[in-house]
Scaffold this active site. Sequence first.
Site, mmCIF file in Angstrom:
data_model
loop_
_atom_site.group_PDB
_atom_site.id
_atom_site.type_symbol
_atom_site.label_atom_id
_atom_site.label_comp_id
_atom_site.label_asym_id
_atom_site.label_seq_id
_atom_site.Cartn_x
_atom_site.Cartn_y
_atom_site.Cartn_z
ATOM 1 N N ILE A 42 -17.573 26.215 -18.911
ATOM 2 C CA ILE A 42 -18.894 25.982 -19.491
ATOM 3 C C ILE A 42 -19.262 27.173 -20.361
ATOM 4 O O ILE A 42 -19.103 28.338 -19.960
ATOM 5 C CB ILE A 42 -19.962 25.743 -18.393
ATOM 6 N N SER A 43 -19.730 26.902 -21.585
ATOM 7 C CA SER A 43 -20.200 27.923 -22.517
ATOM 8 C C SER A 43 -19.101 28.964 -22.771
ATOM 9 O O SER A 43 -18.018 28.621 -23.221
ATOM 10 C CB SER A 43 -21.488 28.546 -21.976
ATOM 11 N N TRP A 44 -19.347 30.251 -22.472
ATOM 12 C CA TRP A 44 -18.328 31.290 -22.639
ATOM 13 C C TRP A 44 -17.068 30.929 -21.872
ATOM 14 O O TRP A 44 -15.946 31.128 -22.347
ATOM 15 C CB TRP A 44 -18.898 32.620 -22.153
#
Length: 268
Positions: free
Chosen positions: A98-100
Amino acid sequence: MNQLRQVTVLGHPIRVSVRPGSEPGPPLLLCNGIGASLDLLQPFVDALDHRIEVVRFDVPGVGGSPDPRTPYNFALLAHGVGKLMTRLGHHEYDVLGISWGGGLAQQIGFQQPRRCRRLVLASTATGALMVPAGPQVLRKMITPRRYRDAGYAVQVAAELYGGQMRDRPDDVRRFMHDQSRVGSRRGYLLQLLAGAGWSSLPALPLIRQPTLILAGDDDPIIPLVNARIMGRLLPHARLHVYSDGHLGLVTSAEELAPLVAGFLRDEA
């Protein structure tokens, strides 16, 4: 029942959580967003099919993992993740980022094609070469203040995370402060540096794993167009757009967890 332990990887102690699955099969490795400890994804883990084993870890300098002695990049971290999964007894596994952590997941998929079976990319993009967030959002992402100051996190929740946080910004206290552990400022900076200049864009056509892309229709940090770009470049990807924001994996866990489980178990 989640089992917390410390595992030494490449000479560095890493805080790890394992939720055993009730049936055999590849475990799901979760790679979290910048500055977030493994605890943040507990609502998603609780909602995920209990037949699937789940492995979570704190990146060095985040949560319960001490600061690394030297800087690292995604390639080195992916190598360390492979060592971690070997230590836990797994040769093959699925990865959700998720995300980074979605950047790390893409690196793992590219770097470990024989070990990474399936990919789930949530609220993420292609790194340095992407359609960026607005300047006001990017300025707030440079520091870990939202993890250290609950009042500030509530103040910026709608602007940063969109989706359900626009109507219920105070929920960010529960998700990011009641259970999560805060890492060091140095750890946050090293995470930023690990992604500086990195891009998956040239490598996406070479990632052969079946991939599920999850993207919110109101995500100020990662504009939706990034998910559409990844969907076109990944050879075996499908895109699911949900009505929520950047933290949809947590705030819409009851909707998204069954979708992820079906994908991982090839039931969709």
